[in-house]
Design a protein around this motif. Structure first.
Motif, PDB file in Angstrom:
ATOM      1  N   UNK A  67      39.478  -3.532  -0.488  1.00  0.00           N
ATOM      2  CA  UNK A  67      38.292  -4.271  -0.605  1.00  0.00           C
ATOM      3  C   UNK A  67      37.192  -2.877  -1.113  1.00  0.00           C
ATOM      4  N   UNK A  68      36.481  -1.839  -0.376  1.00  0.00           N
ATOM      5  CA  UNK A  68      36.628  -0.747  -1.299  1.00  0.00           C
ATOM      6  C   UNK A  68      37.248  -0.360  -2.597  1.00  0.00           C
TER       7      UNK A  68
ATOM      8  N   UNK B  98      33.461  -1.710 -10.670  1.00  0.00           N
ATOM      9  CA  UNK B  98      32.659  -2.067 -11.177  1.00  0.00           C
ATOM     10  C   UNK B  98      31.043  -1.050 -11.110  1.00  0.00           C
TER      11      UNK B  98
ATOM     12  N   UNK C 188      41.972  -2.690  15.127  1.00  0.00           N
ATOM     13  CA  UNK C 188      41.189  -4.201  14.090  1.00  0.00           C
ATOM     14  C   UNK C 188      40.487  -4.699  15.637  1.00  0.00           C
TER      15      UNK C 188
ATOM     16  N   UNK D 247      43.368 -15.640 -17.225  1.00  0.00           N
ATOM     17  CA  UNK D 247      45.031 -15.744 -16.365  1.00  0.00           C
ATOM     18  C   UNK D 247      44.120 -16.856 -15.332  1.00  0.00           C
TER      19      UNK D 247
ATOM     20  N   UNK E 297      38.330  -2.299  -4.903  1.00  0.00           N
ATOM     21  CA  UNK E 297      37.865  -3.377  -6.062  1.00  0.00           C
ATOM     22  C   UNK E 297      36.202  -2.614  -5.888  1.00  0.00           C
ATOM     23  N   UNK E 298      35.607  -2.591  -5.217  1.00  0.00           N
ATOM     24  CA  UNK E 298      33.730  -2.478  -5.354  1.00  0.00           C
ATOM     25  C   UNK E 298      33.646  -1.730  -6.014  1.00  0.00           C
TER      26      UNK E 298
ATOM     27  N   UNK F  40      44.405  -5.614   8.373  1.00  0.00           N
ATOM     28  CA  UNK F  40      42.975  -5.250   8.673  1.00  0.00           C
ATOM     29  C   UNK F  40      43.173  -3.545   7.461  1.00  0.00           C
TER      30      UNK F  40
ATOM     31  N   UNK G 295      24.848  -4.042 -18.235  1.00  0.00           N
ATOM     32  CA  UNK G 295      26.010  -3.531 -18.721  1.00  0.00           C
ATOM     33  C   UNK G 295      26.835  -5.077 -18.346  1.00  0.00           C
TER      34      UNK G 295
ATOM     35  N   UNK H 239      34.811  -0.116   6.444  1.00  0.00           N
ATOM     36  CA  UNK H 239      35.379   1.352   6.017  1.00  0.00           C
ATOM     37  C   UNK H 239      33.971   2.701   5.825  1.00  0.00           C
TER      38      UNK H 239
ATOM     39  N   UNK I  28      32.381   2.130 -13.139  1.00  0.00           N
ATOM     40  CA  UNK I  28      32.448   1.928 -14.205  1.00  0.00           C
ATOM     41  C   UNK I  28      30.442   1.328 -14.868  1.00  0.00           C
TER      42      UNK I  28
ATOM     43  N   UNK J  53      47.440  -7.102 -14.664  1.00  0.00           N
ATOM     44  CA  UNK J  53      47.431  -7.965 -13.219  1.00  0.00           C
ATOM     45  C   UNK J  53      47.421  -8.403 -11.949  1.00  0.00           C
ATOM     46  N   UNK J  54      48.552  -9.240 -13.188  1.00  0.00           N
ATOM     47  CA  UNK J  54      49.879  -9.809 -12.365  1.00  0.00           C
ATOM     48  C   UNK J  54      50.686  -9.466 -11.252  1.00  0.00           C
TER      49      UNK J  54
ATOM     50  N   UNK K 292      49.025  -7.675  -8.836  1.00  0.00           N
ATOM     51  CA  UNK K 292      48.927  -8.690  -7.583  1.00  0.00           C
ATOM     52  C   UNK K 292      50.054  -8.866  -6.981  1.00  0.00           C
TER      53      UNK K 292
ATOM     54  N   UNK L  41      33.593  -5.595   4.435  1.00  0.00           N
ATOM     55  CA  UNK L  41      34.472  -4.986   4.435  1.00  0.00           C
ATOM     56  C   UNK L  41      34.369  -3.244   4.002  1.00  0.00           C
ATOM     57  N   UNK L  42      33.282  -2.948   3.207  1.00  0.00           N
ATOM     58  CA  UNK L  42      32.910  -1.226   2.889  1.00  0.00           C
ATOM     59  C   UNK L  42      31.989  -1.030   3.468  1.00  0.00           C
TER      60      UNK L  42
ATOM     61  N   UNK M 151      43.509  -4.577   3.843  1.00  0.00           N
ATOM     62  CA  UNK M 151      42.662  -5.104   3.173  1.00  0.00           C
ATOM     63  C   UNK M 151      41.366  -4.403   2.731  1.00  0.00           C
ATOM     64  N   UNK M 152      40.299  -3.321   4.363  1.00  0.00           N
ATOM     65  CA  UNK M 152      39.382  -2.599   4.459  1.00  0.00           C
ATOM     66  C   UNK M 152      39.401  -1.634   2.662  1.00  0.00           C
ATOM     67  N   UNK M 153      41.090  -0.825   3.136  1.00  0.00           N
ATOM     68  CA  UNK M 153      40.891  -0.193   2.085  1.00  0.00           C
ATOM     69  C   UNK M 153      40.411  -0.597   0.287  1.00  0.00           C
TER      70      UNK M 153
ATOM     71  N   UNK N  85      33.850  -8.366   0.881  1.00  0.00           N
ATOM     72  CA  UNK N  85      33.944  -7.039   0.368  1.00  0.00           C
ATOM     73  C   UNK N  85      32.774  -6.070   0.811  1.00  0.00           C
TER      74      UNK N  85
ATOM     75  N   UNK O 196      56.662 -10.302 -17.861  1.00  0.00           N
ATOM     76  CA  UNK O 196      55.050 -10.742 -17.596  1.00  0.00           C
ATOM     77  C   UNK O 196      54.014  -9.346 -18.439  1.00  0.00           C
TER      78      UNK O 196
ATOM     79  N   UNK P 182      26.009  -6.064  -4.161  1.00  0.00           N
ATOM     80  CA  UNK P 182      26.959  -5.768  -3.341  1.00  0.00           C
ATOM     81  C   UNK P 182      26.895  -5.029  -2.365  1.00  0.00           C
TER      82      UNK P 182
END
Lengths: 375, 352, 335
Positions: free
Chosen positions: B86-87, B93, C228, C165, B89-90, B79, C150, C119, B96, B47-48, B51, C115-116, B82-84, C112, B43, C198
């Protein structure tokens, strides 16, 4: 007086901001273009620009096609006439004409001559006169493309029409192959970009397509893009930027926006060899132009279907639009001085450096006469 | 008042639990397997790989935790991860955005850039600066504040201290409605007025549109602050025979001054970045124009937009746009920090 | 938003009845100072009302002029030739684009953001959560034009990989197929809007979660709930209305966003079935890019579309308020 207590802080802040602004006023200055590399030819100083009593700021808006030419002119003109500031916002021909008919600008730039209803609208702004078209800048409309490994693309009117009308969608299409037997055309989707705003470039480009390939481009033409599909960007600059960033992209804009990985296609007009998009070749096509405007108006009719040797047919002429009579008294001297300069031999000479074509001598002579008569 | 829930039940009452390092072990394990699968299956997309690793991590965690600790604990672990995630991922950007603005912005940001306007520099050439834009922005925002702050504060006083009946209800409703005005619509409104009176673009027109946008924000925040002033203070003052207006000016407002100022500062920060109405009304200007009441002016957000849009992809223009963005962000951040400072400084007095 | 909830100890709406009381007292007084001050504050209230009414009347009037001249169906036409001589324009494409991009933004941002917020309030080490909350607060204040810059220069080039993808694996769905155009599509706009809203949604949600009564959480823990389960049974039900209003705040911003959309989107006047193919438009973006060249007639048409946006925003705000009002009754029962 009652609000003293409450607003004291706000007032302090306001006062701070105002005094800060005043303090800043004292230390800032306009960039005169001497620092950095000035790309325009250095004729500054020895110029014959007549400023007369011109001063103040000229607001102007319109064609983004001539923006680079105006930038070059403004640099020379401002160097000679320190009291004049020319603020040209290249918002598109449509925006320019609208701003002119609303009395917001001293002059507008447009790649299309005024339409009758626009002339009527201009009468409310020009007391006792009307808006007139003064051709000032000519230029080829380049069909710019960004395909890795392809340098000398040749297209003809019908192919261009089909590409922009979404009928040819891949770079290795038979029609393109036939015109470019030697090129290694990739299997890549064509990304055709058009202008999202109302544009004289679009108007001239579609006029060319309609004049030469009516059956492949069955639209009325005009400043707004009519064909379906494709992608869009605002301003010549925006289209050029998108073509630059997208592999497989093609778009239309002025020659001065070509470069940096964007090539201009040559056009097979039916002459013995395909014609490159160059200033000289465009000048040959513009030489065919006839004045069709009446009175002071100098609107031109271009021969898009020209098959003359070495004449690049996809051209446009940008008009500066002013009132023949009834220009605003405070901006008239500056407008006149600036227009006089850009119509002068010196002004027209700069054009070639900025990849534009000068206006033929007999027509520019008429323009000069008209400028002297502006009031 | 921390809400981090710390679990301190004595261990004797607990069932079996996974050691503390187990999430890291699962993560390492799933990444390793994912790389293995990625290489084996050829692959190409990273990203794959990511994932696959994420899915593996979830499966392994759930499976092991469900077996050792029970289902509820397993869900809790999922859970948590997931929370970690999400944080994290956010963060990508947002980090950046800040990083790019700062790293590209500092390239051309120097004293020359701050003290010179564009002048005759063409959009695609290097050189020039944002002096005219800073000046224009400061003046327009200051004028907008001078209009909007007093009106907004007075309206809030009316609503909290006097208002009742249909007028107050109507004002409350319309303030609510006004907060929903898209900035471009406010700009169109002023533009149409300007054209009726045949005016040329000028800085103050922009201020008017910004004031329209600012007023409801100021009313809302001031209202909240005034409502927080304890009634005992008002009653005490009134009982001493102090007229109501003096009570408001000498007791209510000073008590809530910190909060009101904070609200105004935040509103300023909000309108300082508005581009759309400015684009319509003040035109933009490469030259310095210090007079907001006559002639086109520049403005920082508009400058950024024009440098982006008119540059035909020229690097010099992008650099200027980033540098101007950095300046604008710095301006907004400073306002925010000052607002916070005031809020904190005044807090002991207001928050009784 | 954080100012409104800063002093969480004091029950916010408490002063109301008492205020009403001394209003009565104030009415009786005839001191000139009182009258002047009342006049001033009432005057500015009325002034605000008048401005708002003027805007509403004016917009409605201009919009009605435009719509009455429209040769095409204002609601369903797929074109925008408002400056043409018989004007033809419709908002179908704009309404579609506005709604779709906002929905994408909400779908991505709200989970998200929640979730943050969780968090920051319930998971993160305390040393970490303070500064992060602070930074996110500041990010909420970053002007939208900076997000636009940006988005156009950094986000768009990075979308190519994701689009390829998605097209590979989900292209068969139709809505995620990609013909390889520049990734300036509704999905990109939605993602950019999600990133923009966000911080706002996170901030408000965080404030709400912080106000969850500690007793509820401790009670749940005492019953042996996992972390949880505490979140699911104590924190989320309490914060639901707050999260909804936070989302609506974000939605309002996404609907009216102008410059960020204008820099990222490649606008065309048709609807793309796929979210990945460039095209479409939104109300605010269309106004910003068309007003310059618009004649009076064209401007009226843009005002008409602005009015529609305004109405949509109002409906969203109203819906949020209704939801919150209803939830309050529920949560009262729960608490």
């Amino acid at each position: 007086m009652k609000l003293q207590r409450m607003n004291r802080r706000a007032l302090t802040l306001g006062a701070l901001a105002v005094s800060g602004a005043l303090a800043l006023t004292a230390c800032g200055s306009d960039d005169t273009g001497n620092s950095g590399n000035s790309s325009a030819s250095a004729t500054t100083g020895a110029s014959s620009i007549k400023c007369d009593d011109a001063k103040g700021q000229l607001l102007a808006d319109g064609s983004s096609a001539q923006k680079n030419a105006i930038d070059a002119w403004v640099k020379q003109f401002t160097a000679a006439c320190k009291g004049v500031q020319i603020n040209y916002k290249g918002g598109g021909s449509g925006a320019g004409v609208t701003a002119f008919t609303q009395g917001q600008v001293a002059f507008a730039g447009s790649d299309s001559a005024l339409k009758p209803e626009e002339v009527t609208a201009s009468k409310s702004v020009c007391s006792g006169g009307q808006g007139v078209d003064l051709p000032m800048v000519g230029g080829p409309i380049a069909v710019g493309y960004n395909v890795a490994g392809v340098d000398n693309l040749v297209l003809d009117a019908s192919t261009v029409a089909k590409i922009f009308n979404n009928q040819i969608t891949n770079w290795n299409d038979e029609a393109i192959k036939k015109l470019n037997p030697d090129a290694k055309l990739p299997d890549l989707k064509i990304q055709a970009f058009h202008r999202s705003d109302e544009s004289g470039t679009t108007d001239n480009f579609t006029k060319y397509l309609i004049a030469t390939a009516k059956k492949d481009f069955p639209y009325e033409g005009g400043k707004a893009w009519q064909a379906k599909g494709g992608q869009s960007a605002s301003g010549s600059s925006g289209v050029a930027q998108q073509v630059k960033e997208t592999n497989g992209a093609i778009g239309y804009f002025e020659l001065s926006y070509v470069g940096d990985g964007v090539n201009a296609a040559s056009i097979d007009t039916g002459a013995s060899a395909p014609v490159e998009a160059t200033v000289d070749n465009a000048t040959k096509a513009i030489a065919d132009a006839k004045v069709v405007g009446t009175g002071q108006d100098l609107a031109l009719e271009l021969n898009y279907a020209t098959k003359a040797e070495g004449a690049y047919p996809m051209v446009l002429v940008t008009y500066e639009i002013v009132c023949d009579k009834g220009n605003k008294a405070d901006t008239l001297p500056a407008t006149k001085a600036f227009l006089r300069y850009i119509a002068s031999e010196e002004g027209q000479q700069i054009l070639a450096d900025a990849k534009y074509a000068p206006i033929p001598a007999d027509i520019i002579a008429k323009v000069r006469t008209t400028i002297e008569g502006l009031s | 008042m921390s809400h981090a829930i710390t679990d301190k039940r004595p261990s004797t009452l607990r069932g079996a639990s996974l050691p503390k390092w187990s999430p890291y072990a699962f993560a390492a394990c799933s990444v390793a397997v994912a790389i293995g699968i990625g290489v084996a299956a050829g692959l190409s997309s990273k990203i794959q790989w990511g994932l696959i690793a994420a899915v593996l991590f979830v499966v392994i965690t759930y499976g092991v935790a469900a077996r050792v600790e029970g289902r509820r604990q397993a869900k809790d672990r999922i859970a948590t991860s997931f929370v970690w995630v999400a944080f994290l991922i956010a963060l990508v950007p947002l980090v950046s955005l800040v990083w790019v603005t700062v790293s590209r912005g500092v390239k051309v940001l120097d004293v020359y850039f701050l003290t010179h306007s564009m002048g005759v520099v063409a959009d695609s050439e290097p050189g020039g600066g944002i002096y005219a834009a800073i000046l224009g922005s400061l003046e327009q925002v200051a004028l907008a504040t001078l209009i909007a702050a007093p009106i907004g504060v007075l309206t809030a006083i009316y609503l909290v201290e006097y208002g009742r009946g249909s007028l107050a209800r109507a004002i409350t409703f319309f303030v609510d409605v006004m907060t929903g005005i898209p900035s471009i619509v406010a700009g169109l409104f002023i533009l149409s007025l300007m054209l009726i009176f045949e005016m040329q673009p000028f800085g103050f027109a922009g201020s008017l549109a910004l004031a329209i946008l600012m007023m409801p924000i100021v009313v809302r925040s001031t209202e909240e602050m005034l409502k927080l002033v304890p009634n005992e203070l008002r009653e005490a003052s009134l009982a001493l025979g102090v007229p109501k207006w003096r009570t408001i000016l000498k007791v209510v407002l000073p008590t809530s001054l910190g909060g009101i100022t904070t609200g105004i500062m935040l509103a300023i920060a909000r309108i300082a970045g508005e581009t759309a109405p400015v684009l319509l009304l003040v035109w933009g200007n490469p030259f310095i124009n210090a007079n907001p009441f006559e002639g086109a002016q520049a403005s920082l957000p508009l400058y950024i937009y024009q440098q982006y849009a008119n540059s035909s992809g020229s690097g010099a223009a992008y650099d200027r746009a980033w540098a101007a963005s950095l300046t604008l962000i710095a301006f907004v951040m400073i306002l925010n920090l000052v607002a916070r400072g005031i809020a904190r400084w005044k807090a002991p007095k207001t928050g009784r | 938003m954080d100012i409104s909830t800063k002093n969480t100890e004091a029950p916010p709406p408490a002063p109301q009845p008492a205020v009403a009381q001394h209003k009565r007292a104030a009415r009786g007084s005839t001191r000139p100072g009182d009258r002047i001050f009342l006049g001033l504050s009432r005057g500015s209230g009325i002034f605000l009302l008048v401005i708002m009414a003027a805007i509403a009347v004016f917009l409605t009037y201009r919009a009605s002029l435009a719509i009455s001249k429209d040769e095409a169906n204002f609601l369903t036409a797929f074109e925008w030739n408002a400056t043409a001589v018989p004007p033809r324009f419709g908002i179908a494409v704009l309404a579609f684009g506005t709604v779709v991009s906002s929905i994408i933004a909400m779908v991505l941002a709200v989970p998200i953001a929640v979730a943050i917020a969780l968090f920051l309030t319930h998971y993160a080490p305390r040393r970490l959560s303070g500064p992060i909350a602070y930074v996110i607060d500041l990010l909420a204040a970053v002007p939208s034009i900076v997000y636009g810059l940006w988005g156009a220069l950094i986000l768009v080039p990075h979308m190519n990989g994701l689009f390829g993808w998605l097209n590979n694996y989900f292209g068969w769905t139709g809505i995620l197929s990609w013909e390889g155009g520049a990734p300036r599509s509704m999905l990109t706009v939605g993602i950019l809007l999600a990133i923009m809203i966000l911080p706002i949604v996170t901030n408000v949600s965080r404030e709400v979660f912080r106000q969850v009564p500690q007793m509820h959480e401790e009670a749940a823990l005492a019953l042996g709930a996992t972390r949880w389960e505490v979140v699911r049974m104590a924190v989320l039900p309490f914060g639901r209305s707050g999260v909804i209003s936070a989302s609506m705040l974000g939605l309002g911003r996404a609907l009216g966003e102008t410059m960020a959309v204008a820099t990222v989107l490649s606008p065309t006047f048709d609807i793309q079935a796929s979210l990945l193919n460039p095209g479409g438009g939104t109300f605010a973006q269309n106004i910003a890019s068309k007003f310059g060249e618009a004649t009076e007639q064209g401007r009226d048409a843009l005002i008409a579309s602005g009015l529609v946006l305004f109405v949509i925003t109002l409906l969203v705000n109203g819906a949020a308020r209704a939801i919150i009002a209803r939830r309050k009754e529920y949560s009262g029962a729960n608490a």
